[in-house]
Design an enzyme around this catalytic site. Sequence first.
Site, PDB file in Angstrom:
ATOM      1  CB  THR A 125     -89.839 -72.443  44.876  1.00 36.24           C
ATOM      2  OG1 THR A 125     -90.531 -72.089  46.244  1.00 36.24           O
ATOM      3  CG2 THR A 125     -89.251 -71.023  44.408  1.00 36.24           C
ATOM      4  N   PRO A 127     -88.013 -70.521  39.154  1.00 35.78           N
ATOM      5  CG  PRO A 127     -86.229 -70.832  37.769  1.00 35.78           C
ATOM      6  CD  PRO A 127     -87.598 -71.450  38.300  1.00 35.78           C
ATOM      7  N   GLY A 130     -92.050 -67.724  43.494  1.00 33.33           N
ATOM      8  CA  GLY A 130     -91.556 -68.016  44.880  1.00 33.33           C
ATOM      9  C   GLY A 130     -92.761 -67.777  45.539  1.00 33.33           C
ATOM     10  CB  THR A 157     -84.891 -78.760  50.848  1.00 36.11           C
ATOM     11  OG1 THR A 157     -84.903 -77.330  51.092  1.00 36.11           O
ATOM     12  CG2 THR A 157     -83.958 -79.613  52.200  1.00 36.11           C
ATOM     13  CG  HIS A 276     -71.345 -54.973  81.990  1.00 40.10           C
ATOM     14  ND1 HIS A 276     -70.880 -53.987  83.183  1.00 40.10           N
ATOM     15  CD2 HIS A 276     -70.202 -55.666  81.686  1.00 40.10           C
ATOM     16  CE1 HIS A 276     -69.406 -54.119  83.361  1.00 40.10           C
ATOM     17  NE2 HIS A 276     -68.913 -55.133  82.404  1.00 40.10           N
ATOM     18  CD  GLN A 277     -79.932 -52.059  84.166  1.00 40.22           C
ATOM     19  OE1 GLN A 277     -79.669 -51.049  83.976  1.00 40.22           O
ATOM     20  NE2 GLN A 277     -80.675 -52.704  85.203  1.00 40.22           N
ATOM     21  NE  ARG A 309    -109.598 -73.080  57.739  1.00 40.67           N
ATOM     22  CZ  ARG A 309    -109.055 -71.877  57.770  1.00 40.67           C
ATOM     23  NH1 ARG A 309    -107.932 -71.446  57.339  1.00 40.67           N
ATOM     24  NH2 ARG A 309    -109.977 -70.769  57.823  1.00 40.67           N
ATOM     25  CB  ILE A 335     -73.530 -61.383  73.761  1.00 40.44           C
ATOM     26  CG1 ILE A 335     -75.019 -60.420  74.187  1.00 40.44           C
ATOM     27  CG2 ILE A 335     -72.811 -61.989  75.112  1.00 40.44           C
ATOM     28  CD1 ILE A 335     -76.051 -61.399  74.889  1.00 40.44           C
ATOM     29  CD  GLU A 361     -91.740 -75.615  55.319  1.00 35.82           C
ATOM     30  OE1 GLU A 361     -92.882 -75.580  55.796  1.00 35.82           O
ATOM     31  OE2 GLU A 361     -91.058 -76.541  55.243  1.00 35.82           O
TER      32      GLU A 361
HETATM   33  N1  COS Z   1    -105.925 -74.151  53.514  1.00 35.03           N
HETATM   34  C1  COS Z   1    -106.762 -74.422  52.430  1.00 35.03           C
HETATM   35  N2  COS Z   1    -107.131 -73.745  51.566  1.00 35.03           N
HETATM   36  C2  COS Z   1    -106.585 -72.480  51.401  1.00 35.03           C
HETATM   37  C3  COS Z   1    -105.216 -72.070  52.411  1.00 35.03           C
HETATM   38  C4  COS Z   1    -105.196 -72.866  53.208  1.00 35.03           C
HETATM   39  N3  COS Z   1    -104.327 -72.584  54.407  1.00 35.03           N
HETATM   40  N4  COS Z   1    -105.056 -70.916  51.836  1.00 35.03           N
HETATM   41  C5  COS Z   1    -105.572 -70.443  50.743  1.00 35.03           C
HETATM   42  N5  COS Z   1    -106.484 -71.531  50.504  1.00 35.03           N
HETATM   43  C6  COS Z   1    -107.371 -71.505  49.221  1.00 35.03           C
HETATM   44  C7  COS Z   1    -108.269 -70.179  49.303  1.00 35.03           C
HETATM   45  O1  COS Z   1    -109.390 -70.674  50.093  1.00 35.03           O
HETATM   46  C8  COS Z   1    -108.633 -69.974  47.988  1.00 35.03           C
HETATM   47  O2  COS Z   1    -109.636 -70.890  47.534  1.00 35.03           O
HETATM   48  P1  COS Z   1    -110.543 -70.988  46.033  1.00 35.03           P
HETATM   49  O3  COS Z   1    -109.693 -71.316  45.134  1.00 35.03           O
HETATM   50  O4  COS Z   1    -111.463 -71.766  46.646  1.00 35.03           O
HETATM   51  O5  COS Z   1    -111.091 -69.258  46.383  1.00 35.03           O
HETATM   52  C9  COS Z   1    -107.363 -70.343  47.319  1.00 35.03           C
HETATM   53  O6  COS Z   1    -106.628 -71.324  48.034  1.00 35.03           O
HETATM   54  C10 COS Z   1    -106.525 -69.352  47.010  1.00 35.03           C
HETATM   55  O7  COS Z   1    -106.273 -68.519  48.146  1.00 35.03           O
HETATM   56  P2  COS Z   1    -105.604 -67.027  48.093  1.00 35.03           P
HETATM   57  O8  COS Z   1    -106.652 -66.171  47.391  1.00 35.03           O
HETATM   58  O9  COS Z   1    -105.374 -66.563  49.528  1.00 35.03           O
HETATM   59  O10 COS Z   1    -104.388 -67.300  47.299  1.00 35.03           O
HETATM   60  P3  COS Z   1    -103.160 -66.223  47.031  1.00 35.03           P
HETATM   61  O11 COS Z   1    -102.688 -66.468  45.467  1.00 35.03           O
HETATM   62  O12 COS Z   1    -103.747 -64.892  47.172  1.00 35.03           O
HETATM   63  O13 COS Z   1    -101.835 -66.528  47.779  1.00 35.03           O
HETATM   64  C11 COS Z   1    -100.263 -66.862  49.676  1.00 35.03           C
HETATM   65  C12 COS Z   1    -101.836 -66.771  48.961  1.00 35.03           C
HETATM   66  C13 COS Z   1     -99.568 -65.764  49.153  1.00 35.03           C
HETATM   67  C14 COS Z   1    -100.521 -66.946  51.042  1.00 35.03           C
HETATM   68  C15 COS Z   1     -99.738 -68.235  48.985  1.00 35.03           C
HETATM   69  O14 COS Z   1     -99.408 -68.295  47.805  1.00 35.03           O
HETATM   70  C16 COS Z   1     -98.532 -68.626  49.889  1.00 35.03           C
HETATM   71  O15 COS Z   1     -98.656 -69.058  51.041  1.00 35.03           O
HETATM   72  N6  COS Z   1     -97.253 -68.208  49.182  1.00 35.03           N
HETATM   73  C17 COS Z   1     -95.967 -68.520  49.891  1.00 35.03           C
HETATM   74  C18 COS Z   1     -95.547 -69.880  49.446  1.00 35.03           C
HETATM   75  C19 COS Z   1     -94.300 -70.381  50.143  1.00 35.03           C
HETATM   76  O16 COS Z   1     -94.573 -71.001  51.153  1.00 35.03           O
HETATM   77  N7  COS Z   1     -93.428 -70.816  49.261  1.00 35.03           N
HETATM   78  C20 COS Z   1     -92.503 -71.458  49.821  1.00 35.03           C
HETATM   79  C21 COS Z   1     -92.238 -72.765  49.023  1.00 35.03           C
HETATM   80  S1  COS Z   1     -92.284 -74.086  50.059  1.00 35.03           S
HETATM   81  S2  COS Z   1     -90.328 -74.287  50.945  1.00 35.03           S
END
Ligand code: COS
Length: 394
Positions: A125, A127, A130, A157, A276-277, A309, A335, A361
């Site tokens: 992440t 600024p 995210g 973290t 109490h319900q 997967r 409560i 996450e």
């Molecule tokens: N496992 C393997 N590959 C994955 C995957 C997974 N779970 N999810 C996506 N991919 C791959 C896709 O297949 C795609 O591959 P290609 O480049 O070959 O096409 C690529 O990654 C991009 O996928 P997608 O189009 O779904 O990406 P987006 O940019 O739309 O983003 C989200 C998807 C929003 C779901 C992602 O950016 C996300 O999880 N964001 C949140 C991040 C997060 O959790 N942040 C917290 C920080 S950690 S504390």
Amino acid sequence: MDFNLTNEQKDIRELAHDFSEKEIRPVAWEYDKDSTWPGDIVEKAWEVGLMNSHISEEYGGPGLDYLSSCLIEEELGWGCSGIGTSLMCNGLASVPVVLGGSEEVKKEYLGRLLEEPKLASFCLTEPDAGSDVSGMRTTAEKKGDKYVINGAKTFITNGSHADWYTVYAKTDKEAGHRGISAFVVPRDAGVVVDKKEDKLGQRASDTAALSFNDVEIPEGNLLGEENKGFKLAMMTLDRTRPGVSAMAVGIGRAAFEFATEYAKERVQFGVPIAMHQAIQFMIADMATKTEAARLLVWQSAALLDQGKRNTLASSHAKRFAADSAMEIAVDAVQIYGGYGFIKEYPVEKMMRDAKIMQLYEGTSQIQRLVIARETLLPRKAEAPAEAAEASATA
Ligand code: COS
């Protein structure tokens, strides 16, 4: 289908529960108040073998299955999710190393976590990036046999205390998510801790802002292939979201237990309020949410343990367990009535702690996005390379 745990799984759950009860609960509210770093508890947890559960025996770790790790995380979340997050964050940082590191990098960096109670952080992440990971601005430029990293990361973290970091950076600025790579960066390469955040909840955990100014690392610290870091990050989150969801189950369960006990003692209108319900229905919903969330968590972990997967299952688990923990904690405060709002009573902390579960996450909205995509446009159920790798690391 057999929902029974093995004897080893029961033992590890008991160990984690005892640890939470004896080492975490007695200090949890005090550490929350002063935002105290639980370094002493990190050392104890490391000594009894509750940390780094996912690292395989080949690299000196316990090599526990994903379900066992979830059992540990639920118990730690039950004790205090702030302290639990501090103990479990090594998993998030080291899964990309397990998945993409060279033998040399795995031995060096996974080894460090097992030789001493050291910590590692996951730096994704920024600024301005995210939920939208591909919007990151940190760069890694190849210069000779080194990469030079520049940029800033936020909400990291254990960032102030980590020995090394898994850092995501752009190696091709024009290529969106296909221009991101992942690296291991040792702290002494020049990582700067800019500030420690003052948080609403999980106050015992350390959340830091970091910067990388011309930080040089050897080219061998690249994890997996160049420009394949986004996928590595997604594959990591698939593997860590079950554990975080388990921690959310732990928070909900703890709030539920406190509320249930209180409802049996608190007398209003001449009877304990549990008579109490209105209260009974809240208790019943809390119980159902806890049970259902746990089942989703176990399913998401069991798929990983079978080498499958689990993207959809882990988003179901994360979304439902996080939202349930929040709802349960809010109802627990309800409560307790007015006392629930007072810091002298235990549940307001759980309400504050639960909130982060819907944010870190992957927010609850991002989990819904993943669920909708996997439902409407499912990717191949078994990507062979991912499946083979998953069973190798399980
Ligand atoms: N496992 C393997 N590959 C994955 C995957 C997974 N779970 N999810 C996506 N991919 C791959 C896709 O297949 C795609 O591959 P290609 O480049 O070959 O096409 C690529 O990654 C991009 O996928 P997608 O189009 O779904 O990406 P987006 O940019 O739309 O983003 C989200 C998807 C929003 C779901 C992602 O950016 C996300 O999880 N964001 C949140 C991040 C997060 O959790 N942040 C917290 C920080 S950690 S504390």
